[in-house]
Design a protein around this motif. Structure first.
Motif, short mmCIF file in Angstrom:
data_model
loop_
_atom_site.label_atom_id
_atom_site.label_comp_id
_atom_site.label_asym_id
_atom_site.label_seq_id
_atom_site.Cartn_x
_atom_site.Cartn_y
_atom_site.Cartn_z
N ILE A 67 0.83 -1.21 0.00
CA ILE A 67 0.00 0.00 0.00
C ILE A 67 0.86 1.26 0.00
N ASN A 68 2.04 1.22 0.65
CA ASN A 68 2.92 2.38 0.63
C ASN A 68 3.53 2.61 -0.76
N ILE A 69 3.80 1.54 -1.48
CA ILE A 69 4.28 1.68 -2.86
C ILE A 69 3.21 2.33 -3.73
N LEU A 70 1.96 1.92 -3.54
CA LEU A 70 0.87 2.53 -4.28
C LEU A 70 0.72 4.01 -3.92
N SER A 142 0.70 -8.08 -2.96
CA SER A 142 2.08 -8.08 -2.48
C SER A 142 2.81 -6.90 -3.11
N PRO A 143 4.00 -6.56 -2.60
CA PRO A 143 4.75 -5.46 -3.22
C PRO A 143 5.07 -5.70 -4.69
N GLN A 144 5.33 -6.96 -5.07
CA GLN A 144 5.61 -7.24 -6.48
C GLN A 144 4.37 -7.01 -7.34
N ARG A 145 3.21 -7.46 -6.87
CA ARG A 145 1.98 -7.24 -7.62
C ARG A 145 1.62 -5.76 -7.67
N ALA A 146 1.90 -5.05 -6.60
CA ALA A 146 1.64 -3.61 -6.60
C ALA A 146 2.47 -2.91 -7.67
N LYS A 147 3.73 -3.32 -7.83
CA LYS A 147 4.58 -2.71 -8.87
C LYS A 147 4.06 -3.03 -10.27
N VAL A 148 3.57 -4.26 -10.47
CA VAL A 148 3.01 -4.62 -11.77
C VAL A 148 1.76 -3.79 -12.06
N LEU A 149 0.89 -3.63 -11.06
CA LEU A 149 -0.31 -2.82 -11.24
C LEU A 149 0.03 -1.37 -11.53
N ILE A 150 1.08 -0.87 -10.92
CA ILE A 150 1.49 0.51 -11.18
C ILE A 150 1.91 0.68 -12.63
N VAL A 151 2.69 -0.26 -13.14
CA VAL A 151 3.11 -0.19 -14.54
C VAL A 151 1.90 -0.26 -15.47
N VAL A 152 0.94 -1.13 -15.15
CA VAL A 152 -0.25 -1.27 -16.00
C VAL A 152 -1.08 0.02 -15.98
N THR A 153 -1.26 0.62 -14.80
CA THR A 153 -2.07 1.84 -14.72
C THR A 153 -1.40 3.02 -15.42
N TRP A 154 -0.09 3.12 -15.32
CA TRP A 154 0.60 4.19 -16.05
C TRP A 154 0.43 4.01 -17.55
N GLY A 155 0.50 2.75 -18.02
CA GLY A 155 0.32 2.50 -19.44
C GLY A 155 -1.09 2.81 -19.92
N LEU A 156 -2.10 2.39 -19.15
CA LEU A 156 -3.49 2.68 -19.54
C LEU A 156 -3.78 4.18 -19.50
N SER A 157 -3.26 4.87 -18.50
CA SER A 157 -3.47 6.31 -18.43
C SER A 157 -2.85 7.02 -19.62
N PHE A 158 -1.69 6.56 -20.05
CA PHE A 158 -1.05 7.17 -21.22
C PHE A 158 -1.87 6.90 -22.49
N ILE A 159 -2.43 5.70 -22.61
CA ILE A 159 -3.23 5.36 -23.80
C ILE A 159 -4.47 6.26 -23.89
N PHE A 160 -5.14 6.49 -22.76
CA PHE A 160 -6.35 7.30 -22.79
C PHE A 160 -6.05 8.79 -23.00
N SER A 161 -4.90 9.26 -22.55
CA SER A 161 -4.61 10.69 -22.64
C SER A 161 -3.79 11.09 -23.86
N PHE A 162 -3.09 10.14 -24.49
CA PHE A 162 -2.20 10.49 -25.60
C PHE A 162 -2.93 11.09 -26.80
N PRO A 163 -4.16 10.70 -27.14
CA PRO A 163 -4.83 11.35 -28.29
C PRO A 163 -4.92 12.86 -28.19
N LEU A 164 -4.93 13.40 -26.98
CA LEU A 164 -4.99 14.86 -26.84
C LEU A 164 -3.72 15.53 -27.36
#
Length: 370
Positions: A67-70, A142-164
């Motif tokens: 949770i602290n990594i998130l 777990s901390p490892q899963r949290a890091k994977v989720l962070i990478v996924v969310t950054w990628g999805l956020s970039f996909i939704f915002s890049f068309p602008l």
């Protein structure tokens, strides 16, 4: 200090240069000064507070829980929002027009939604994690899963915002707004993108988080009722065995469940701040996109400034909430500060027992408690 002097210099220079250019589309000089002071305060608190959060999680291995990594990822998104978006909005409030060009308008809008959606995604993951722990009794993060989720969310956020950034949809540079925002358009594709962005950014996360919090509150209430009823039955059985049922009331046990609900209460406060700060901006974006009369109102600049900086306020409030609610964060924050810079108030918490080796502890002959 360099940042403070830079912003003060920019403000004084632009205020002197454009002192005769304030039109009816902007705001009055007193309100403009008020906005600038509030903006500088929000910017500095958001920047310094979130930098401290990122540094603590990076430097201290004991703080690197899931949770602290998130929370560190959320703080990084808020910090980048303060660095790459707030200063330009501050300049635009003073000049009452966007002076940075069409290309940077699109890039600024892309960065704004990129960091905002990342922060919302992290808050959604934390809420679902609390729901799984409290309601489903499953601790899968777990901390490892949290890091994977962070990478996924950054990628999805970039996909939704890049068309602008590439002009799809093409943003109009608003003549009366402090930042490149969605304006009125009659194009169906423009409307579809705004609706999808609002659904992904606010409405769907809001409904999911509301459902998780209602489920958690219901579970906590049922657990408290079950514990108290079980305690009462034990007390009644013990009293009946001792023959004291008619002589005295059963003993009521006071069970402190704060250790189970405090982390959830912190997330609930973050969710409440997110709702209060971003709901007006969401409604404002939808109305300005579909209503031509609202977009061309004379007070559009002033309304835009209020709702925009209310949304920016969330980035400054988050680190203050961490300091208020999380004792480990508060202790680590105080340890990082120099002794002459510890001006933050000491909040009540669990007292630490400090045993001095030089102290002599004497136990009396007839004393049973030391």
């Amino acid at each position: 200090y360099i940042c403070i002097y830079m912003y003060i210099y920019i403000y004084i220079y632009i205020l002197a240069y454009h002192s005769n250019d304030f039109g009816t589309q902007g705001v009055g000089l007193p309100l403009q000064i008020f906005f600038c002071l509030v903006m500088v305060t929000i910017l500095l608190v958001a920047l310094l507070g979130n930098v401290v959060v990122c540094l603590m999680v990076y430097q201290r291995s004991a703080m690197r829980s899931a949770i602290n990594i998130l929370l560190a990822s959320l703080a990084f998104a808020d910090m980048m929002l303060a660095i790459l978006n707030m200063p330009f909005a501050l300049v635009t409030v003073v000049t009452t027009k966007w002076i940075f060009g069409d290309a940077f308008c699109r890039v600024s809008a892309m960065l704004f939604w990129f960091f905002v959606m990342e922060g919302v995604a992290i808050l959604l993951i934390i809420s679902i994690d609390r729901f799984l722990i409290i309601v489903q009794k499953q601790d899968k993060l777990s901390p490892q899963r949290a890091k994977v989720l962070i990478v996924v969310t950054w990628g999805l956020s970039f996909i939704f915002s890049f068309p602008l950034a590439v002009g799809s949809p093409l943003l109009q540079i608003p003549p009366r707004a402090p930042q490149c925002v969605f304006g009125y358009s009659i194009e169906p594709g423009y409307h579809a993108y705004v609706l999808i962005l609002m659904l992904v950014f606010f409405f769907i996360p809001f409904m999911v988080m509301l459902y998780t919090f209602m489920g958690i509150l219901n579970t906590i209430r049922h657990n408290a009722i079950r514990i108290h009823s079980h305690t009462d039955s034990i007390c009644l059985s013990q009293a009946s065995k001792l023959g004291l049922l008619s002589l005295q009331r059963p003993f009521q046990m006071n069970i402190d469940m704060s250790f189970k609900t405090r982390a959830f209460a912190t997330i609930l406060i973050l969710f409440s701040v997110f709702t209060v700060c971003w709901a007006p901006f969401t409604a404002y974006s939808l109305v300005s996109t579909f209503s031509e009369g609202f977009y061309h109102k004379d007070s559009f600049f002033q309304i835009s400034t209020w709702v925009l900086w209310l949304s920016y306020l969330k980035s400054a409030l988050n680190p203050l909430i961490y300091y208020w609610r999380i004792k480990k964060f508060r202790d680590a924050c105080l340890d990082l500060m120099p002794k002459y810079f510890k001006f933050l108030p000491q909040l009540p918490g669990n007292t630490k027992r400090r045993i001095q080796p030089s102290a002599v502890y004497v136990c009396g002959e007839h004393r049973s408690v030391v």
